[in-house]
Design an enzyme around this catalytic site. Structure first.
Site, PDB file in Angstrom:
ATOM      1  N   ARG A 299       0.852  -1.204   0.000  1.00 24.86           N
ATOM      2  CA  ARG A 299       0.000   0.000   0.000  1.00 24.86           C
ATOM      3  C   ARG A 299       0.875   1.237   0.000  1.00 24.86           C
ATOM      4  O   ARG A 299       1.798   1.334   0.807  1.00 24.86           O
ATOM      5  CB  ARG A 299      -0.831   0.040   1.300  1.00 24.86           C
ATOM      6  CG  ARG A 299      -2.033  -0.777   1.291  1.00 24.86           C
ATOM      7  CD  ARG A 299      -3.028  -0.388   2.351  1.00 24.86           C
ATOM      8  NE  ARG A 299      -2.549   0.153   3.609  1.00 24.86           N
ATOM      9  CZ  ARG A 299      -3.348   0.596   4.557  1.00 24.86           C
ATOM     10  NH1 ARG A 299      -4.653   0.564   4.373  1.00 24.86           N
ATOM     11  NH2 ARG A 299      -2.877   1.074   5.691  1.00 24.86           N
TER      12      ARG A 299
ATOM     13  N   ASP B 191       0.514  -2.942  12.304  1.00 27.86           N
ATOM     14  CA  ASP B 191       0.964  -3.371  10.975  1.00 27.86           C
ATOM     15  C   ASP B 191       1.287  -4.865  11.009  1.00 27.86           C
ATOM     16  O   ASP B 191       2.265  -5.292  11.622  1.00 27.86           O
ATOM     17  CB  ASP B 191       2.208  -2.557  10.566  1.00 27.86           C
ATOM     18  CG  ASP B 191       2.589  -2.822   9.117  1.00 27.86           C
ATOM     19  OD1 ASP B 191       2.795  -3.999   8.749  1.00 27.86           O
ATOM     20  OD2 ASP B 191       2.658  -1.850   8.344  1.00 27.86           O
TER      21      ASP B 191
ATOM     22  N   THR C  55      -1.279   7.578  -0.351  1.00 31.36           N
ATOM     23  CA  THR C  55      -2.587   7.442  -1.023  1.00 31.36           C
ATOM     24  C   THR C  55      -3.365   6.214  -0.524  1.00 31.36           C
ATOM     25  O   THR C  55      -4.571   6.120  -0.727  1.00 31.36           O
ATOM     26  CB  THR C  55      -2.407   7.284  -2.543  1.00 31.36           C
ATOM     27  OG1 THR C  55      -1.733   6.040  -2.782  1.00 31.36           O
ATOM     28  CG2 THR C  55      -1.598   8.429  -3.121  1.00 31.36           C
TER      29      THR C  55
ATOM     30  N   ASP D 224       4.816  -6.026   9.634  1.00 34.87           N
ATOM     31  CA  ASP D 224       5.911  -5.671  10.547  1.00 34.87           C
ATOM     32  C   ASP D 224       5.899  -6.564  11.785  1.00 34.87           C
ATOM     33  O   ASP D 224       6.954  -6.971  12.281  1.00 34.87           O
ATOM     34  CB  ASP D 224       5.794  -4.203  10.969  1.00 34.87           C
ATOM     35  CG  ASP D 224       6.273  -3.267   9.876  1.00 34.87           C
ATOM     36  OD1 ASP D 224       6.894  -3.741   8.903  1.00 34.87           O
ATOM     37  OD2 ASP D 224       6.019  -2.055   9.987  1.00 34.87           O
TER      38      ASP D 224
HETATM   39  C1  PRP Z   1      -1.201  -4.693   4.472  1.00 33.97           C
HETATM   40  C2  PRP Z   1      -2.045  -5.928   4.634  1.00 33.97           C
HETATM   41  C3  PRP Z   1      -2.876  -5.925   3.379  1.00 33.97           C
HETATM   42  C4  PRP Z   1      -3.086  -4.460   3.142  1.00 33.97           C
HETATM   43  C5  PRP Z   1      -4.479  -4.113   3.593  1.00 33.97           C
HETATM   44  O1  PRP Z   1      -0.140  -4.924   3.631  1.00 33.97           O
HETATM   45  O2  PRP Z   1      -1.300  -7.106   4.804  1.00 33.97           O
HETATM   46  O3  PRP Z   1      -2.242  -6.518   2.268  1.00 33.97           O
HETATM   47  O4  PRP Z   1      -2.128  -3.755   3.919  1.00 33.97           O
HETATM   48  O5  PRP Z   1      -4.773  -2.790   3.288  1.00 33.97           O
HETATM   49  P1  PRP Z   1      -5.892  -2.373   2.254  1.00 33.97           P
HETATM   50  O6  PRP Z   1      -7.085  -3.237   2.529  1.00 33.97           O
HETATM   51  O7  PRP Z   1      -6.133  -0.939   2.578  1.00 33.97           O
HETATM   52  O8  PRP Z   1      -5.354  -2.556   0.869  1.00 33.97           O
HETATM   53  P2  PRP Z   1       1.005  -3.837   3.346  1.00 33.97           P
HETATM   54  O9  PRP Z   1       0.666  -3.031   2.132  1.00 33.97           O
HETATM   55  O10 PRP Z   1       1.279  -3.066   4.597  1.00 33.97           O
HETATM   56  O11 PRP Z   1       2.244  -4.723   2.915  1.00 33.97           O
HETATM   57  P3  PRP Z   1       3.100  -5.757   3.795  1.00 33.97           P
HETATM   58  O12 PRP Z   1       2.229  -6.942   4.083  1.00 33.97           O
HETATM   59  O13 PRP Z   1       4.226  -6.092   2.876  1.00 33.97           O
HETATM   60  O14 PRP Z   1       3.556  -5.065   5.050  1.00 33.97           O
HETATM   61  N1  URA Z   2      -2.419  -3.080   7.056  1.00 34.87           N
HETATM   62  C1  URA Z   2      -2.058  -3.477   8.287  1.00 34.87           C
HETATM   63  O1  URA Z   2      -1.099  -4.238   8.456  1.00 34.87           O
HETATM   64  N2  URA Z   2      -2.791  -3.033   9.339  1.00 34.87           N
HETATM   65  C2  URA Z   2      -3.848  -2.220   9.189  1.00 34.87           C
HETATM   66  O2  URA Z   2      -4.484  -1.856  10.197  1.00 34.87           O
HETATM   67  C3  URA Z   2      -4.197  -1.797   7.900  1.00 34.87           C
HETATM   68  C4  URA Z   2      -3.458  -2.252   6.849  1.00 34.87           C
END
Ligand code: PRP
Ligand code: URA
Length: 213
Positions: A108, A204, A112, A207
């Site tokens: 994400r 997160d 944005t 993380d």
């Molecule tokens: C997080 C999560 C989803 C997304 C959800 O991933 O694991 O994939 O955000 O958000 P959304 O519904 O608003 O799209 P992130 O983009 O943080 O990537 P990561 O898993 O690599 O940390």
């Molecule tokens: N992605 C995450 O990991 N946590 C949230 O709360 C939203 C998006």
């Protein structure tokens, strides 16, 4: 399970709710967090795969021959959305060790909140498989909608989406974009905050699973 929309279910199992509380706790460290995500993946997979087709095979017990059911075919694919979806895969694989595993990489944009795809490798052919997509967090729903669109463009038809915590906005968006997809959610939380994080959520997920910041 509670039906939220047609094809959309919120888990009510006490073990899943208990484990989600442990995930939410900010004191839960990476090691324990990863283990609990895996366990919830298994519990949710168990519920979501309750309609797997069976076929009768003949076997011989120590007493006599009989017909007994086994899962029909080997037609399952698990597709985690990277990174956080990876955490749920081993729990589901423990139930279905012969499943193929695909990967979709999405991140994400921090400003944005729009999803960007950076990787896609799916089992081929995928048309005949039941596809279990995993991502612990369904926030705005952007990543989920795009991942499912990508899987459909590759020919995927029977798709189940498993998410541990969701925001109501994300659930609605995924359901409206892909009403044919079965969605299983551990718990639907209150709302998103200005940074599009789920409240109360768990922070997160990527993380916390991988120990990054
Ligand atoms: C997080 C999560 C989803 C997304 C959800 O991933 O694991 O994939 O955000 O958000 P959304 O519904 O608003 O799209 P992130 O983009 O943080 O990537 P990561 O898993 O690599 O940390
Ligand atoms: N992605 C995450 O990991 N946590 C949230 O709360 C939203 C998006």
């Amino acid at each position: 399970m509670k039906k939220v929309y047609e094809n959309v279910y919120e888990m009510e199992h006490p073990l899943i709710q208990h484990k989600i509380t442990m995930l939410r706790d900010r004191r839960t460290g990476t090691n324990e967090f990863r283990k609990i995500v895996e366990e919830i993946g298994m519990l949710m997979g168990f519920e979501a795969l309750a309609d797997l087709p069976l076929e009768e095979v003949e076997i011989e017990t120590p007493i006599e021959k009989c017909m007994s059911p086994v899962i029909a075919g080997r037609k399952l694919a698990i597709v985690p959305i990277l990174r956080a979806g990876l955490g749920m895969v081993s729990g589901i694989l423990a139930l279905t060790p012969t499943a193929k595993v695909g990967h979709i990489g999405m991140y994400r944009d921090e400003v944005t909140h729009e999803p960007h795809e950076y990787y896609c490798k799916l089992p081929n052919p995928i048309e005949e498989r039941t596809i279990v997509v995993t991502d612990p967090m369904l926030a705005t729903g952007g990543s989920a909608v795009d991942a499912v669109t990508q899987i459909k463009e590759h020919g995927g038809k029977k798709i189940k989406f498993l998410s541990i915590i969701a925001a109501p906005e994300g659930v609605k968006r995924l359901h409206e974009a892909h009403p044919d997809v079965e969605v299983y959610i551990g718990h639907i939380d209150r709302c998103l905050n200005d940074a599009a994080y789920i409240c109360p959520g768990l922070g997160d997920a990527g993380d916390r699973i991988f120990g990054t910041k």
